[in-house]
Design an enzyme around this catalytic site. Structure first.
Site, short mmCIF file in Angstrom:
data_model
loop_
_atom_site.label_atom_id
_atom_site.label_comp_id
_atom_site.label_asym_id
_atom_site.label_seq_id
_atom_site.Cartn_x
_atom_site.Cartn_y
_atom_site.Cartn_z
N ALA A 129 1.01 -1.05 -0.51
CA ALA A 129 0.14 -0.03 -0.63
C ALA A 129 0.62 1.08 0.02
O ALA A 129 2.51 1.18 0.19
CB ALA A 129 -1.40 0.39 1.81
N SER A 132 0.66 9.28 0.82
CA SER A 132 1.93 10.78 0.23
C SER A 132 2.68 10.43 1.68
O SER A 132 3.33 11.18 1.69
CB SER A 132 0.18 11.58 0.61
OG SER A 132 0.28 11.86 1.97
N ALA A 134 3.78 8.16 3.92
CA ALA A 134 4.56 6.12 3.59
C ALA A 134 4.40 5.09 2.11
O ALA A 134 3.26 5.69 2.06
CB ALA A 134 4.53 6.02 5.17
N GLN A 135 4.90 3.87 2.19
CA GLN A 135 3.73 3.14 1.83
C GLN A 135 5.15 1.95 3.02
O GLN A 135 5.74 2.11 3.24
CB GLN A 135 4.79 3.26 0.43
CG GLN A 135 6.27 2.82 -0.18
CD GLN A 135 5.99 2.65 -1.11
OE1 GLN A 135 6.11 3.45 -2.41
NE2 GLN A 135 7.32 1.59 -1.92
N LYS A 150 6.78 -0.62 7.01
CA LYS A 150 6.46 1.02 6.48
C LYS A 150 7.54 2.01 6.42
O LYS A 150 8.01 2.55 7.80
CB LYS A 150 5.56 1.57 7.72
CG LYS A 150 4.93 3.50 7.38
CD LYS A 150 3.51 3.11 8.35
CE LYS A 150 3.13 4.42 8.17
NZ LYS A 150 1.52 4.78 9.32
N ASP A 285 -8.71 7.55 14.53
CA ASP A 285 -9.86 7.48 12.84
C ASP A 285 -9.90 6.52 12.70
O ASP A 285 -9.08 5.10 12.16
CB ASP A 285 -8.61 8.46 12.29
CG ASP A 285 -8.89 7.92 10.94
OD1 ASP A 285 -10.09 8.61 10.35
OD2 ASP A 285 -8.44 8.71 9.81
#
Length: 506
Positions: A129, A132, A134-135, A150, A285
């Protein structure tokens, strides 16, 4: 035209990018309205004005993670913004194309101290995944543990820090020049954004969040928080257990995986109430992308970069508000609204009118927080009430979770979950009151009062014998001492009783 601002050399290029995006999406009129531009104010009747929220949302996405996160903060402020703006900001997507792993290799090797192929038994260079900031890549440790890795995007920290410097300047200008913006308190919102960004940029903070939540939720055996592998974790690299599960987006998808949606809904309600009302630390969240369901009835929390905290006083106020609403008690609702009002200039009569409307609509039937909030926040705007930012974050977390649970278990009633947890909440409150240090504090206060009381009483007795009246200050002090002595004595008795009750209930 957007006003020219003087920027330092390190921010000048970024400021040029921002003004170009504002021009591309036709937001000059919005800049004028906010006190940040020069030109004629729009009358607000054109088609261009009607799609302004949508264009603003797309501009924020084009500007990147700092501005997306700012829009997400605004999406929680139903007490300040109208429904069309909230709807636009709720659609903000924090997305970015994936980077080839070779673009990240140098950063990863510096963080690990060796190539990932040497540190991990297996490492997949294809990302799972991307966002903006991190991936994420999948890997396996030498002991066979499956982990998620991550990786922070190169250069993102410098860009977000520049964005924050620019936003602080814009917020100061807007607050100084626009009375309407002053009510939104843009500078505190930007400072909140800055704190959030600093925490999310440092992956060790997310790791600490995970550890704290794991400790907080040890009593909820069916809730999982991924373990952190600290040997491989640092500010720009986070390694945690990989958890494979199903996001709670539909009851049908859950059942297909052997997961009970109703059991997940009940557990999710217990989880959010435990975090907000008992522990005072919560996932800020909890949308479906940050929750995973595991068969048959377990939940996992992931992506813990945004964790909120709540003071015991505030959790008590929130619970009091919900219980007063469900009990059909408009006076109790109005009392809590008065506590929450940051402006302090709303009359009791107006508060009662707002409270009566809320009670009429939401005191019976299932409590659906999203529906209640849809009524609650417009009322706040009408009456000029502005909520404290920490309370807004609580409402956001509760409403987000409530929406998730209602989506997989239609008719879900959060008030039933509150009722089921009432004994747990009472036990928690009593246990806190019965702590030994509370009793010690009361004894110290009693000692202080006792030290002053003889002198004041002797002075009062001498004046009475001479037929003199006590000076106003001393008489008030003497009365205060007498009241304090009585209150401390009563408090000591209450403290002992609370200890007994807490032991019986526990």
């Amino acid at each position: 035209m957007f006003e020219v601002m003087t920027m330092g050399p390190r921010d000048r290029a970024r400021w040029g990018e921002i003004t170009a995006v504002i021009a591309r999406f036709g937001l000059e009129a919005l800049a004028v309205r906010l006190g940040l531009g020069e030109g004629k104010r729009s009358d607000g009747d054109s088609a261009s004005e009607r799609d302004l929220p949508s264009r603003t949302r797309r501009a924020l996405e084009a500007l990147g993670p700092t501005f997306v996160k700012f829009g997400q903060i605004l999406a929680t402020r139903r007490d300040l913004l109208s429904d069309e703006w909230i709807a636009a900001f709720e659609r903000l997507q924090d997305e970015a194309p994936t980077l080839p792993f070779e673009d990240l290799r140098g950063q990863v090797e510096a963080a690990l101290g060796a190539p990932p192929e040497e540190v991990f038994d297996e490492f997949d260079p294809q990302p799972l995944a991307a966002a903006s900031m991190a991936q994420v890549h999948r890997a396996r440790l030498a002991d066979g543990t499956e982990v998620a890795v991550k990786i922070r995007r190169p250069g993102i920290a410098a860009r977000m820090e520049a964005d924050m410097r620019i936003l602080r300047r814009l917020a100061g200008l807007a607050e100084a020049r626009s009375p309407a913006l002053r009510r939104l308190a843009p500078r505190p919102m930007i400072e909140q954004l800055g704190r959030d960004i600093l925490e999310e940029l440092d992956f060790t903070q997310e790791a600490r969040n995970a550890e704290r939540l794991r400790e907080d939720l040890t009593d909820l055996a069916r809730v999982t928080v991924p373990r952190i592998h600290w040997a491989h974790t640092g500010p720009d690299l986070l390694v945690m257990d990989f958890i494979e599960g199903t996001p709670p987006r539909s009851a049908q998808a859950l059942r297909a995986k052997g997961i009970d949606p109703e059991a997940i809904a009940a557990l999710g309600a217990e989880l959010v109430l435990e975090m907000v009302l008992v522990n005072g630390r919560f996932h800020a969240d909890p949308h479906p992308g940050n929750l995973l369901c595991l068969a048959p009835d377990r939940l996992a929390l992931i992506d813990l970069g945004s964790v909120g905290t709540i003071a015991p006083r505030r959790s008590h106020e929130f619970l009091t508000f919900i219980l007063a609403l469900r009990a059909g008690d408009p006076a109790g609702v109005a009392d809590t609204l008065a506590l929450w009002s940051q402006t302090g200039d709303v009359s009791r009569e107006r508060l009662m009118v707002a409270a009566e409307r809320l009670v009429a609509r939401h005191s019976t039937g299932p409590l659906v927080l999203s529906a209640m909030v849809a009524d609650f926040f417009p009322l706040l705007r009408e009456e000029g009430l502005v909520l404290p930012p920490d309370l807004v974050l609580i409402f956001k977390a509760m409403v987000t979770m409530d929406g998730v649970l209602s989506g997989i278990a239609p008719g879900f009633d959060l008030s039933e979950a509150l009722g089921a947890m009432r004994l747990r909440l009472i036990t928690h409150r009593l246990s806190g009151l019965a702590r030994p240090e509370r009793g010690e504090a009361l004894l110290l206060e009693l000692a202080r009062v006792a030290d002053q009381a003889p002198r004041l009483m002797r002075a009062a007795s001498a004046r009475l014998e001479r037929g003199e009246e006590a000076p106003p200050g001393e008489e008030a002090t003497a009365r205060a001492v007498r009241r304090a002595g009585a209150l401390v004595g009563a408090a000591l008795v209450a403290h002992a009783l609370i200890g007994v009750v807490a032991r019986l209930v526990g």
